[in-house]
Design a protein around this motif. Structure first.
Motif, PDB file in Angstrom:
ATOM      1  N   MET A 589      20.491 -52.486 -35.956  1.00  0.00           N
ATOM      2  CA  MET A 589      20.757 -53.876 -35.910  1.00  0.00           C
ATOM      3  C   MET A 589      20.086 -54.565 -34.880  1.00  0.00           C
ATOM      4  SD  MET A 589      24.412 -55.325 -35.172  1.00  0.00           S
ATOM      5  CE  MET A 589      24.825 -54.493 -33.652  1.00  0.00           C
ATOM      6  N   SER A 590      19.878 -54.027 -33.699  1.00  0.00           N
ATOM      7  CA  SER A 590      18.985 -54.523 -32.590  1.00  0.00           C
ATOM      8  C   SER A 590      17.622 -54.463 -32.748  1.00  0.00           C
ATOM      9  CB  SER A 590      19.489 -53.873 -31.438  1.00  0.00           C
ATOM     10  OG  SER A 590      20.855 -54.027 -31.307  1.00  0.00           O
ATOM     11  N   THR A 591      16.964 -53.445 -33.283  1.00  0.00           N
ATOM     12  CA  THR A 591      15.669 -53.221 -33.281  1.00  0.00           C
ATOM     13  C   THR A 591      14.739 -53.869 -34.794  1.00  0.00           C
ATOM     14  OG1 THR A 591      16.032 -51.040 -33.934  1.00  0.00           O
ATOM     15  CG2 THR A 591      15.875 -51.574 -31.574  1.00  0.00           C
ATOM     16  N   ALA A 592      15.673 -53.380 -35.681  1.00  0.00           N
ATOM     17  CA  ALA A 592      14.909 -53.773 -37.088  1.00  0.00           C
ATOM     18  C   ALA A 592      15.500 -54.916 -37.374  1.00  0.00           C
ATOM     19  CB  ALA A 592      15.193 -52.532 -37.856  1.00  0.00           C
ATOM     20  N   ARG A 593      16.419 -55.082 -38.256  1.00  0.00           N
ATOM     21  CA  ARG A 593      17.016 -56.217 -38.701  1.00  0.00           C
ATOM     22  C   ARG A 593      18.662 -55.831 -39.137  1.00  0.00           C
ATOM     23  NH1 ARG A 593      13.004 -58.514 -43.512  1.00  0.00           N
ATOM     24  NH2 ARG A 593      11.295 -59.207 -42.129  1.00  0.00           N
ATOM     25  N   SER A 594      19.268 -56.777 -38.833  1.00  0.00           N
ATOM     26  CA  SER A 594      20.735 -56.730 -39.083  1.00  0.00           C
ATOM     27  C   SER A 594      20.965 -56.632 -40.771  1.00  0.00           C
ATOM     28  CB  SER A 594      21.600 -57.919 -38.685  1.00  0.00           C
ATOM     29  OG  SER A 594      21.213 -57.969 -37.216  1.00  0.00           O
ATOM     30  N   SER A 595      20.308 -55.430 -41.043  1.00  0.00           N
ATOM     31  CA  SER A 595      20.361 -55.124 -42.648  1.00  0.00           C
ATOM     32  C   SER A 595      21.581 -54.594 -43.095  1.00  0.00           C
ATOM     33  CB  SER A 595      18.922 -54.296 -42.882  1.00  0.00           C
ATOM     34  OG  SER A 595      19.291 -53.117 -42.442  1.00  0.00           O
ATOM     35  N   LYS A 596      21.617 -54.468 -44.377  1.00  0.00           N
ATOM     36  CA  LYS A 596      22.652 -53.823 -45.035  1.00  0.00           C
ATOM     37  C   LYS A 596      22.511 -52.206 -44.639  1.00  0.00           C
ATOM     38  CE  LYS A 596      24.100 -57.302 -47.385  1.00  0.00           C
ATOM     39  NZ  LYS A 596      25.616 -57.968 -47.442  1.00  0.00           N
ATOM     40  N   GLU A 597      21.280 -51.747 -44.523  1.00  0.00           N
ATOM     41  CA  GLU A 597      21.528 -50.349 -43.933  1.00  0.00           C
ATOM     42  C   GLU A 597      22.356 -50.111 -42.654  1.00  0.00           C
ATOM     43  OE1 GLU A 597      17.987 -46.943 -43.420  1.00  0.00           O
ATOM     44  OE2 GLU A 597      17.712 -48.782 -42.929  1.00  0.00           O
ATOM     45  N   SER A 598      22.089 -51.040 -41.670  1.00  0.00           N
ATOM     46  CA  SER A 598      22.757 -50.824 -40.432  1.00  0.00           C
ATOM     47  C   SER A 598      24.331 -50.964 -40.850  1.00  0.00           C
ATOM     48  CB  SER A 598      22.309 -52.001 -39.386  1.00  0.00           C
ATOM     49  OG  SER A 598      23.102 -52.098 -38.463  1.00  0.00           O
ATOM     50  N   GLU A 599      24.570 -52.123 -41.766  1.00  0.00           N
ATOM     51  CA  GLU A 599      25.938 -52.315 -41.712  1.00  0.00           C
ATOM     52  C   GLU A 599      26.579 -51.121 -42.572  1.00  0.00           C
ATOM     53  OE1 GLU A 599      28.849 -55.784 -43.984  1.00  0.00           O
ATOM     54  OE2 GLU A 599      26.527 -55.808 -43.899  1.00  0.00           O
ATOM     55  N   ALA A 600      25.960 -50.621 -43.531  1.00  0.00           N
ATOM     56  CA  ALA A 600      26.558 -49.405 -44.147  1.00  0.00           C
ATOM     57  C   ALA A 600      26.774 -48.254 -43.357  1.00  0.00           C
ATOM     58  CB  ALA A 600      25.434 -49.099 -45.454  1.00  0.00           C
ATOM     59  N   ALA A 601      25.917 -47.887 -42.515  1.00  0.00           N
ATOM     60  CA  ALA A 601      25.864 -46.915 -41.457  1.00  0.00           C
ATOM     61  C   ALA A 601      27.195 -46.975 -40.446  1.00  0.00           C
ATOM     62  CB  ALA A 601      24.793 -46.812 -40.672  1.00  0.00           C
ATOM     63  N   LEU A 602      27.661 -48.289 -40.285  1.00  0.00           N
ATOM     64  CA  LEU A 602      28.544 -48.477 -39.465  1.00  0.00           C
ATOM     65  C   LEU A 602      30.024 -48.312 -40.156  1.00  0.00           C
ATOM     66  CD1 LEU A 602      27.508 -51.628 -37.227  1.00  0.00           C
ATOM     67  CD2 LEU A 602      27.606 -49.326 -36.560  1.00  0.00           C
ATOM     68  N   TRP A 603      29.879 -48.825 -41.289  1.00  0.00           N
ATOM     69  CA  TRP A 603      31.319 -48.842 -42.398  1.00  0.00           C
ATOM     70  C   TRP A 603      31.410 -47.192 -42.696  1.00  0.00           C
ATOM     71  CZ3 TRP A 603      34.980 -51.809 -42.459  1.00  0.00           C
ATOM     72  CH2 TRP A 603      34.738 -53.267 -42.602  1.00  0.00           C
ATOM     73  N   ARG A 604      30.398 -46.540 -42.909  1.00  0.00           N
ATOM     74  CA  ARG A 604      30.403 -44.937 -43.231  1.00  0.00           C
ATOM     75  C   ARG A 604      30.985 -44.481 -42.010  1.00  0.00           C
ATOM     76  NH1 ARG A 604      24.809 -42.913 -44.229  1.00  0.00           N
ATOM     77  NH2 ARG A 604      25.776 -41.015 -44.182  1.00  0.00           N
ATOM     78  N   GLY A 605      30.624 -44.838 -40.838  1.00  0.00           N
ATOM     79  CA  GLY A 605      31.163 -44.206 -39.352  1.00  0.00           C
ATOM     80  C   GLY A 605      32.626 -44.429 -39.466  1.00  0.00           C
ATOM     81  N   LEU A 606      33.048 -45.695 -39.715  1.00  0.00           N
ATOM     82  CA  LEU A 606      34.201 -46.079 -39.381  1.00  0.00           C
ATOM     83  C   LEU A 606      35.383 -45.055 -40.534  1.00  0.00           C
ATOM     84  CD1 LEU A 606      36.488 -47.967 -38.303  1.00  0.00           C
ATOM     85  CD2 LEU A 606      35.880 -49.668 -40.039  1.00  0.00           C
ATOM     86  N   LYS A 607      34.634 -45.215 -41.786  1.00  0.00           N
ATOM     87  CA  LYS A 607      35.499 -44.279 -42.732  1.00  0.00           C
ATOM     88  C   LYS A 607      35.813 -43.004 -42.156  1.00  0.00           C
ATOM     89  CE  LYS A 607      35.810 -43.015 -47.655  1.00  0.00           C
ATOM     90  NZ  LYS A 607      35.057 -43.007 -48.810  1.00  0.00           N
ATOM     91  N   LEU A 608      34.558 -42.342 -41.815  1.00  0.00           N
ATOM     92  CA  LEU A 608      34.770 -41.041 -41.501  1.00  0.00           C
ATOM     93  C   LEU A 608      35.726 -40.697 -40.179  1.00  0.00           C
ATOM     94  CD1 LEU A 608      33.943 -37.957 -41.550  1.00  0.00           C
ATOM     95  CD2 LEU A 608      31.780 -38.555 -40.213  1.00  0.00           C
ATOM     96  N   ALA A 609      35.575 -41.849 -39.155  1.00  0.00           N
ATOM     97  CA  ALA A 609      36.393 -41.816 -37.924  1.00  0.00           C
ATOM     98  C   ALA A 609      37.737 -41.828 -38.246  1.00  0.00           C
ATOM     99  CB  ALA A 609      35.941 -42.972 -36.933  1.00  0.00           C
ATOM    100  N   GLN A 610      38.198 -42.718 -39.376  1.00  0.00           N
ATOM    101  CA  GLN A 610      39.834 -42.760 -39.784  1.00  0.00           C
ATOM    102  C   GLN A 610      39.932 -41.405 -40.576  1.00  0.00           C
ATOM    103  OE1 GLN A 610      38.795 -46.031 -42.558  1.00  0.00           O
ATOM    104  NE2 GLN A 610      39.577 -47.511 -41.102  1.00  0.00           N
ATOM    105  N   GLU A 611      39.069 -40.838 -41.201  1.00  0.00           N
ATOM    106  CA  GLU A 611      39.451 -39.616 -41.894  1.00  0.00           C
ATOM    107  C   GLU A 611      39.904 -38.641 -40.765  1.00  0.00           C
ATOM    108  OE1 GLU A 611      36.349 -38.526 -44.291  1.00  0.00           O
ATOM    109  OE2 GLU A 611      36.745 -40.090 -45.837  1.00  0.00           O
ATOM    110  N   ILE A 612      39.268 -38.555 -39.616  1.00  0.00           N
ATOM    111  CA  ILE A 612      39.457 -37.314 -38.740  1.00  0.00           C
ATOM    112  C   ILE A 612      40.240 -37.850 -37.470  1.00  0.00           C
ATOM    113  CG2 ILE A 612      37.281 -36.359 -39.102  1.00  0.00           C
ATOM    114  CD1 ILE A 612      36.140 -37.456 -36.726  1.00  0.00           C
ATOM    115  N   GLY A 613      40.907 -39.158 -37.725  1.00  0.00           N
ATOM    116  CA  GLY A 613      41.834 -39.614 -36.759  1.00  0.00           C
ATOM    117  C   GLY A 613      41.199 -40.174 -35.401  1.00  0.00           C
TER     118      GLY A 613
END
Length: 952
Positions: A589-613
């Motif tokens: 987000m900070s070095t390339a572009r606030s792209s869908k790739e950055s956003e997708a990685a953050l949402w994937r991380g959030l989903k995984l963090a929710q799964e493992i509590g």
């Protein structure tokens, strides 16, 4: 340096000063050195001789016959040779400040040196390079020693006061040169003179006594000759110089101690790579020559540092013609740093300029070539190459010391005792490693210096390269690389983001592991490493944390991306993957572009963090998503993630998380246009933060981040002075160690300075933003800084330049999804186009922006200003009715949003364009009521303009 043609003699019966000076030049006659502004200048031997003859008789015409006789003694030469070398001399000197040549041709008579000359007194000229009369018991003295003036003074003082001094340092540091120079300087103080013993050819320590006796012209009997030697020395006043003692240290130590204790008129000067450690010895450690910092500015600075002065002189002696350019000066500085300021290394490398260019040498010394390059054929074998110098030391150490030295070569820079123990072979116990390391330090193969109460160690770069070759040859390089990578992993792992863990800011003292982290990753992902995907991914995860804390986000993005690209099946630890997804999303987000790739990685991380509590990482990921949507200017998505963050904060029940969640919600309401509610939430968040003692856990977000939008919120609410105060705090260079947040703060500070008319401050923060963004490769922020410069140009009246920056800048900000700061850019572009005489195009431009904003955000926080600007452009296009509608609509929306400053601007525009009748009276009354609602900021641009309108 000296001439390239050889040191031809100058035959002269007159006393010749040691030095001359004229204009920017300095001439050192016996060193055959010509310097211009401290930088050696290349000059042929005959031309140098002619210069010395002429400069010794300034203002006097010297005949051609006399010049040829003195410059070519015993030879018959043609006058054309004289003219040729005079031409070479003139070309080297150039013209004086008044434009006249230094050497004037007097037709029919000869030549005359016409500049004013300064002289240094000198004894009658000698045709050798040492000081005074040559001493047959000493090697020839050095013509010139660079950067050792203080060492010479210290050595003479210590030798005079203590009688027994050991010069200690690694091979090639210049111990012998320094000892010989001092012996020449003070040898005449000793009634019985000085004796120099080069011990490098001796093999048996028992032979040291015989070598000393031989140098003194004594015959000593077999058996134990020491007592006979000591007895003969008791009546002598003499200086004994023992050179290269390290391979005979036991024998030299015993004899030196006896001489010191029983021959009180004898002084001892020894050179060794390790101390003798005997009674009476004073050790003087010789440091490398000072090298320039990385920001070496220009070629003029080469003369300031001994290492670069030596490099330049050696390069000139090897045939490289000065002057050097500024770009070449930077390369020379970098080369000297890589060589650790080691004189022998600098001399050997600089001498290769006759075969290689500077850039090529800079690249070649990274490999083994620097170890193999040879120097003078007449030098001692151990000084003919760096490899030979290190072979000499390597052969003198034990197998255990060799093994540890080779393992330590894996460290790219400094290391601790814990690091050395981790790199030692598995067969070594920690105590044994400490003892072996101490021996390597004593033998000048490892250097040590304290830092913050903890000793730090390092190998000189040349020693490291040599030891790394030995490590590769031993077949143990891969095992050492694995031990190093495991050490880095273990050293970084404890810095966790769990409750009660250390604050990320507490990592500052771990910055010394940066080069190790890079080296470990390079090894772990290389073909040489054994393929272990679990370890690769885990190592990248802990290193990513360090990269984030040190603002090295491009490196973080690259390594986190490589780790995530490893097979999904290889990663069993969900927490590690969450960490990598957070790091990648944040860095991308900070070095390339606030792209869908950055956003997708953050949402994937959030989903995984929710799964493992993992609640802590859920909040961290939501804070990054909050930052992402704040930058995209998307209030709906921002409100969504802010509400999720609030829910997680409640579940965590952490006061810091709750405080930040309130600030997140405040940002969401700010961008959606509810300024009063935004202010209440931001104030509540700030108050909650202030109530937390010491903020024990700050892994959720930075408290400073909440101030970014609070400054614009304050301005909109009608508090310009308070907004400026917050902007000033955001603009302070020390306000935030997180450079991404700091640069984001600069963007919001820039808005305030633009709105209040402080254009000089606006320029300052744009410069700072651009510099930081370029240095740290913050791509979207760099695009934003250039667009903001276009805004500044338009505000200053440089419309053409501004529009040239604004057009690509606006497109780039939209492509980078940096829309939160694109509003002022879109407005400045429309105003610039109108100022260039294209009002219709300007109106179309602002209409497009209003339509896009309304479709994406509805009545966003900037909509009142967009409508006001459209009203101004409609009025310019002759649509008075449409303009009035826009002004009234802007005022109404600003009122509903509690945006008093937008309302003031809209009312002022209405007054400017409603010139007659009832509409004008209504406009003035509306402006008067709006102006009276302000309690501060009366010296800011909008309030001054409103006051002027009301007075008119």
């Amino acid at each position: 340096m000296a001439s390239r043609d050889g040191p031809g003699p100058i035959i002269d019966t007159e006393p010749v000063p040691d030095e001359f000076s004229f204009g920017p030049f300095r001439v050192v006659t016996r060193a055959r050195l010509l310097e211009r502004d401290g930088t050696p200048t290349s000059l042929g031997s005959r031309a140098f001789d002619l210069l010395c003859i002429l400069v010794n008789r300034p203002g006097e015409v010297v005949g051609k016959a006399e010049l040829m006789a003195k410059a070519w003694p015993g030879l018959t030469v043609d006058e054309s040779s004289l003219r040729f070398h005079i031409t070479q001399l003139r070309r080297a000197l150039g013209d004086s400040q008044d434009g006249a040549p230094y050497v004037a041709n007097v037709p029919g008579r000869g030549y005359c040196f016409v500049a004013q000359v300064g002289r240094a007194a000198s004894p009658p000229k000698q045709a050798f390079l040492g000081e005074g009369t040559p001493n047959p018991h000493l090697p020839v003295g050095p013509a010139r020693i660079i950067g050792r003036e203080a060492d010479i003074v210290a050595l003479i003082d210590r030798l005079t006061a203590r009688r027994f001094v050991t010069l200690r340092g690694p091979g090639g540091i210049g111990k012998t040169t320094l000892a010989v120079a001092v012996a020449h300087k003070i040898g005449n103080r000793f009634r019985d003179g000085v004796r120099f013993l080069d011990l490098c050819s001796l093999k048996d320590p028992q032979h040291v006594v015989f070598a000393v006796a031989s140098a003194l012209g004594m015959f000593v009997p077999a058996g134990d000759p020491s007592s006979r030697l000591i007895e003969s020395l008791k009546d002598r006043q003499i200086l004994l110089v023992f050179d290269s003692c390290e391979h005979l240290v036991e024998g030299v130590a015993r004899l030196a101690e006896q001489i010191y204790q029983h021959a009180s008129s004898v002084s001892l000067l020894t050179t060794s790579r390790e101390s003798l450690e005997v009674a009476g010895e004073f050790v003087l450690a010789i440091a490398p020559l000072e090298s320039p910092p990385e920001n070496l500015g220009s070629k003029a600075e080469l003369a300031k540092y001994p290492s670069t002065r030596l490099f330049v002189e050696c390069a000139v002696a090897a045939g490289r013609s000065p002057p050097f350019t500024d770009a070449e000066a930077k390369i020379i500085g970098r080369i000297c740093r890589k060589l650790d300021g080691l004189p022998l290394a600098i001399e050997l490398v600089a001498s290769r300029l006759s075969a290689h260019g500077l850039i090529e040498i800079d690249e070649l010394i990274e490999g083994r070539l620097r170890l193999a390059w040879r120097g003078r054929r007449t030098a001692p074998l151990r000084h003919q190459s760096l490899s030979a110098a290190l072979d000499w030391s390597y052969e003198l150490i034990s197998p255990a010391e060799r093994s540890l030295l080779e393992s330590l070569s894996v460290f790219p820079g400094q290391f601790t005792l814990q690091g050395a123990s981790a790199l030692a072979s598995d067969s070594h116990e920690p105590k044994e490693t400490t003892g072996v390391l101490e021996q390597l330090i004593a033998k000048s193969l490892v250097s040590s210096r304290p830092k913050a109460g903890q000793p730090l160690f390092r190998l000189l770069d040349t020693t490291r390269a040599y030891a790394k070759e030995k490590l590769a040859a031993s077949g143990a390089a891969n095992a050492a690389g694995l031990r190093h990578a495991k050490y880095v992993h273990q050293a970084l792992t404890p810095r966790s983001y769990e409750p009660g863990g250390e604050r990320p800011g507490g990592w500052a003292h771990r910055a010394e592991l940066l080069s190790d982290a890079r080296a470990a990753l390079g090894w772990a992902y290389s073909d040489a490493a054994d393929y272990d995907p679990e370890f690769q991914i885990s190592l990248a995860s802990v290193c990513a944390r360090l990269f984030v804390e040190l603002n090295l986000l491009e490196e973080c993005r690259v390594w986190a991306g490589r780790a995530l690209a490893v097979s999904e099946n290889a990663l069993k630890d969900g927490a590690t993957k969450v960490e990598l997804l957070w790091a990648f999303g944040h860095a991308a987000m900070s070095t390339a572009r606030s792209s869908k790739e950055s956003e997708a990685a953050l949402w994937r991380g959030l989903k995984l963090a929710q799964e493992i509590g993992d609640l802590q990482n859920q909040f961290r990921l939501l804070s990054r998503l909050h930052a992402l949507h704040r930058r995209t200017g998307d209030p709906r998505s921002l409100l969504e993630v802010s509400l999720l963050a609030e829910a997680v904060a409640i579940e965590i029940d952490d006061p810091a998380a709750l405080a930040r969640a309130q600030s997140f919600l405040g940002d969401a309401y700010h961008l959606s246009g509810d300024q009063r509610r935004a202010w209440e939430l931001q104030q509540a968040g700030a108050a909650a933060d202030a109530a937390i003692p010491n903020l024990p856990v700050d892994h959720f977000a930075s408290p400073r981040g909440a101030q970014n939008l609070s400054c614009t919120n304050l301005w909109l609410l009608g508090f310009p002075d308070q907004a400026i105060a917050v902007a000033n705090r955001l603009a302070e260079p020390s306000s935030n160690s997180d450079l991404v947040l700091y640069c984001g703060g600069l963007c919001f500070a820039a808005r305030i300075y633009h709105w209040v008319g402080e254009l000089s401050r606006l320029e300052e923060v744009i410069d700072r933003l651009e510099n930081y963004s370029r240095k740290h490769r913050f791509g979207p922020l760099l695009t934003g800084s250039r667009a903001l410069r276009g805004v500044l140009h338009v505000a200053l009246g440089a419309v053409d330049e501004g529009v040239k920056l604004l057009q690509p800048g606006l497109l780039g900000m939209i492509a980078d999804r940096f829309e939160v700061h694109s509003g002022p850019v879109a407005i400045a572009l429309a105003e610039g186009i109108a100022a260039l005489g294209r009002p219709a195009d300007a109106l179309a431009s602002i209409n497009a922006r209003i339509d896009a904003t309304a479709a994406a955000q509805g009545d966003s926080w900037e909509m009142p200003e967009f409508m006001r600007v459209r009203g101004e452009l409609r009025a310019r296009n002759g649509d008075s009715s449409g303009a009035e509608q826009d002004f009234l609509a802007a005022m109404d929306l600003a009122e509903r949003q509690s945006a008093l400053s937008w309302r003031l601007r809209a009312a002022s525009s209405w007054v400017r364009h409603a010139r007659y009748g009832e509409a004008a009276a209504m406009a003035v009354a509306e402006l008067q009521r709006t102006y009276e609602r302000f309690e501060e900021g009366f010296d800011t641009a909008d309030l001054r303009a409103a006051r002027d309108l009301l007075q008119r």
